[in-house]
Design a protein around this motif. Structure first.
Motif, mmCIF file in Angstrom:
data_model
loop_
_atom_site.group_PDB
_atom_site.id
_atom_site.type_symbol
_atom_site.label_atom_id
_atom_site.label_comp_id
_atom_site.label_asym_id
_atom_site.label_seq_id
_atom_site.Cartn_x
_atom_site.Cartn_y
_atom_site.Cartn_z
ATOM 1 N N PRO A 79 0.797 -1.231 0.000
ATOM 2 C CA PRO A 79 0.000 0.000 0.000
ATOM 3 C C PRO A 79 0.833 1.288 0.000
ATOM 4 O O PRO A 79 0.291 2.373 -0.196
ATOM 5 C CB PRO A 79 -0.797 -0.078 1.309
ATOM 6 C CG PRO A 79 -0.726 -1.491 1.745
ATOM 7 C CD PRO A 79 0.552 -2.039 1.200
ATOM 8 N N TRP A 80 2.145 1.203 0.243
ATOM 9 C CA TRP A 80 2.958 2.417 0.292
ATOM 10 C C TRP A 80 2.759 3.264 -0.953
ATOM 11 O O TRP A 80 2.785 2.755 -2.083
ATOM 12 C CB TRP A 80 4.445 2.087 0.400
ATOM 13 C CG TRP A 80 4.931 1.850 1.786
ATOM 14 C CD1 TRP A 80 5.338 0.655 2.313
ATOM 15 C CD2 TRP A 80 5.088 2.812 2.826
ATOM 16 N NE1 TRP A 80 5.728 0.823 3.617
ATOM 17 C CE2 TRP A 80 5.578 2.140 3.968
ATOM 18 C CE3 TRP A 80 4.843 4.182 2.924
ATOM 19 C CZ2 TRP A 80 5.845 2.785 5.168
ATOM 20 C CZ3 TRP A 80 5.101 4.829 4.118
ATOM 21 C CH2 TRP A 80 5.602 4.132 5.221
ATOM 22 N N GLN A 81 2.586 4.555 -0.727
ATOM 23 C CA GLN A 81 2.505 5.531 -1.808
ATOM 24 C C GLN A 81 3.092 6.824 -1.254
ATOM 25 O O GLN A 81 2.756 7.230 -0.138
ATOM 26 C CB GLN A 81 1.060 5.728 -2.235
ATOM 27 C CG GLN A 81 0.888 6.678 -3.394
ATOM 28 C CD GLN A 81 -0.543 6.654 -3.908
ATOM 29 O OE1 GLN A 81 -0.983 5.624 -4.404
ATOM 30 N NE2 GLN A 81 -1.243 7.752 -3.786
ATOM 31 N N ILE A 82 3.960 7.477 -2.009
ATOM 32 C CA ILE A 82 4.645 8.682 -1.550
ATOM 33 C C ILE A 82 4.462 9.775 -2.597
ATOM 34 O O ILE A 82 4.719 9.547 -3.776
ATOM 35 C CB ILE A 82 6.141 8.410 -1.295
ATOM 36 C CG1 ILE A 82 6.299 7.327 -0.219
ATOM 37 C CG2 ILE A 82 6.878 9.686 -0.909
ATOM 38 C CD1 ILE A 82 7.711 6.819 -0.021
ATOM 39 N N VAL A 83 4.017 10.956 -2.139
ATOM 40 C CA VAL A 83 3.819 12.090 -3.032
ATOM 41 C C VAL A 83 4.920 13.114 -2.757
ATOM 42 O O VAL A 83 5.086 13.568 -1.619
ATOM 43 C CB VAL A 83 2.429 12.738 -2.838
ATOM 44 C CG1 VAL A 83 2.265 13.947 -3.758
ATOM 45 C CG2 VAL A 83 1.322 11.720 -3.088
ATOM 46 N N ILE A 84 5.664 13.472 -3.816
ATOM 47 C CA ILE A 84 6.775 14.419 -3.715
ATOM 48 C C ILE A 84 6.442 15.658 -4.533
ATOM 49 O O ILE A 84 6.037 15.552 -5.701
ATOM 50 C CB ILE A 84 8.087 13.772 -4.217
ATOM 51 C CG1 ILE A 84 8.414 12.536 -3.364
ATOM 52 C CG2 ILE A 84 9.237 14.783 -4.204
ATOM 53 C CD1 ILE A 84 9.579 11.705 -3.887
ATOM 54 N N SER A 85 6.638 16.844 -3.929
ATOM 55 C CA SER A 85 6.338 18.107 -4.606
ATOM 56 C C SER A 85 7.474 18.497 -5.543
ATOM 57 O O SER A 85 8.584 17.958 -5.468
ATOM 58 C CB SER A 85 6.120 19.214 -3.578
ATOM 59 O OG SER A 85 7.355 19.598 -2.997
ATOM 60 N N LYS A 86 7.209 19.496 -6.368
ATOM 61 C CA LYS A 86 8.226 20.021 -7.285
ATOM 62 C C LYS A 86 9.336 20.758 -6.522
ATOM 63 O O LYS A 86 10.381 21.053 -7.079
ATOM 64 C CB LYS A 86 7.581 20.934 -8.318
ATOM 65 C CG LYS A 86 6.661 20.187 -9.267
ATOM 66 C CD LYS A 86 6.128 21.106 -10.338
ATOM 67 C CE LYS A 86 5.038 20.494 -11.179
ATOM 68 N NZ LYS A 86 5.313 19.301 -11.863
ATOM 69 N N ASP A 87 9.087 21.052 -5.235
ATOM 70 C CA ASP A 87 10.096 21.680 -4.382
ATOM 71 C C ASP A 87 11.011 20.651 -3.732
ATOM 72 O O ASP A 87 11.897 21.011 -2.956
ATOM 73 C CB ASP A 87 9.430 22.471 -3.252
ATOM 74 C CG ASP A 87 8.544 23.583 -3.756
ATOM 75 O OD1 ASP A 87 8.642 23.957 -4.931
ATOM 76 O OD2 ASP A 87 7.741 24.084 -2.952
ATOM 77 N N GLY A 88 10.753 19.357 -3.950
ATOM 78 C CA GLY A 88 11.569 18.315 -3.355
ATOM 79 C C GLY A 88 11.180 17.988 -1.927
ATOM 80 O O GLY A 88 12.009 17.541 -1.140
ATOM 81 N N LEU A 89 9.906 18.197 -1.588
ATOM 82 C CA LEU A 89 9.403 17.878 -0.251
ATOM 83 C C LEU A 89 8.390 16.747 -0.339
ATOM 84 O O LEU A 89 7.642 16.655 -1.321
ATOM 85 C CB LEU A 89 8.740 19.101 0.377
ATOM 86 C CG LEU A 89 9.627 20.331 0.538
ATOM 87 C CD1 LEU A 89 8.796 21.512 1.005
ATOM 88 C CD2 LEU A 89 10.759 20.052 1.513
ATOM 89 N N VAL A 90 8.342 15.897 0.679
ATOM 90 C CA VAL A 90 7.321 14.862 0.735
ATOM 91 C C VAL A 90 6.038 15.522 1.227
ATOM 92 O O VAL A 90 6.002 16.074 2.327
ATOM 93 C CB VAL A 90 7.729 13.698 1.664
ATOM 94 C CG1 VAL A 90 6.610 12.675 1.748
ATOM 95 C CG2 VAL A 90 9.019 13.049 1.180
ATOM 96 N N GLU A 91 5.000 15.476 0.399
ATOM 97 C CA GLU A 91 3.711 16.085 0.759
ATOM 98 C C GLU A 91 2.853 15.146 1.589
ATOM 99 O O GLU A 91 2.154 15.584 2.498
ATOM 100 C CB GLU A 91 2.946 16.486 -0.501
ATOM 101 C CG GLU A 91 3.581 17.628 -1.258
ATOM 102 C CD GLU A 91 2.795 18.029 -2.493
ATOM 103 O OE1 GLU A 91 1.899 17.262 -2.929
ATOM 104 O OE2 GLU A 91 3.079 19.118 -3.020
ATOM 105 N N SER A 92 2.884 13.848 1.254
ATOM 106 C CA SER A 92 2.072 12.867 1.973
ATOM 107 C C SER A 92 2.568 11.475 1.639
ATOM 108 O O SER A 92 3.365 11.277 0.720
ATOM 109 C CB SER A 92 0.594 12.993 1.595
ATOM 110 O OG SER A 92 0.392 12.646 0.231
ATOM 111 N N ALA A 93 2.066 10.514 2.414
ATOM 112 C CA ALA A 93 2.368 9.102 2.162
ATOM 113 C C ALA A 93 1.168 8.276 2.617
ATOM 114 O O ALA A 93 0.449 8.662 3.545
ATOM 115 C CB ALA A 93 3.621 8.670 2.915
#
Length: 171
Positions: free
Chosen positions: A46-60
């Motif tokens: 189920p792991w899912q990682i969202v990365i922003s264009k700024d290089g930050l993890v937004e959510s998981a």
């Protein structure tokens, strides 16, 4: 080859546990994060990682309860029995090394409280993902290692890194 990847992953993870720090790559100017920005979904997990264009993890998406966790926020989940479970997240540091096309992400869930019927789990989890991004930028082959404390019913045991493939499902 797999043994080498596992050994490298162990070394990186254990150096983090021991307090050895790398520089904060996000403070380096002129890094283009567009190659890693987007939603990364793990195969067979189920792991899912969202990365922003700024290089930050937004959510998981955290597998235990498949809860969407956000850095430094508390997520509440309504359970089927009417109770509520909670996940208090800490920092989600991200380090990207474009010269080797390597990505390192840590997801810290500082307080987990899952309640369902008469069962309850309280604890914490820290999961490290480190590995190379494919040439086409659509796959991330990561070594994953986690350290957790879910109480006496679920002891930590040995930290055993494993391989996990992520596919970029959106930009």
């Amino acid at each position: 080859m797999k043994q080498l990847v596992v050994l490298i992953g162990c070394a990186v993870f254990l150096s983090g546990l021991g307090g050895c720090q790398t520089g904060d790559v996000r403070n380096v100017k002129n890094i283009d994060y567009s190659r890693i920005a987007g939603t990364w979904k793990a195969e067979k997990s189920p792991w899912q990682i969202v990365i922003s264009k700024d290089g930050l993890v937004e959510s998981a998406i955290f597998p235990m309860g498949e809860a969407m966790v956000i850095p430094n926020k508390t997520t509440y989940i309504d359970m089927k029995d009417g109770s509520k479970s909670s996940y208090k997240s800490g920092d989600f540091p991200l380090y990207y090394y474009p010269e080797r096309s390597e990505l390192e992400v840590t997801i810290k869930v500082e307080k987990i409280h899952i309640k369902f019927l008469d069962n309850e789990i309280k604890g914490s989890n820290e999961t490290l993902f480190v590995g190379a991004i494919s040439e086409d930028g659509k796959q991330w082959d990561a070594v994953i290692a986690e350290r957790f404390d879910y109480g006496p019913r679920f002891p930590q045991g040995e930290i055993t890194p494993k391989l996990m493939k992520f596919i970029k499902i959106s930009n």
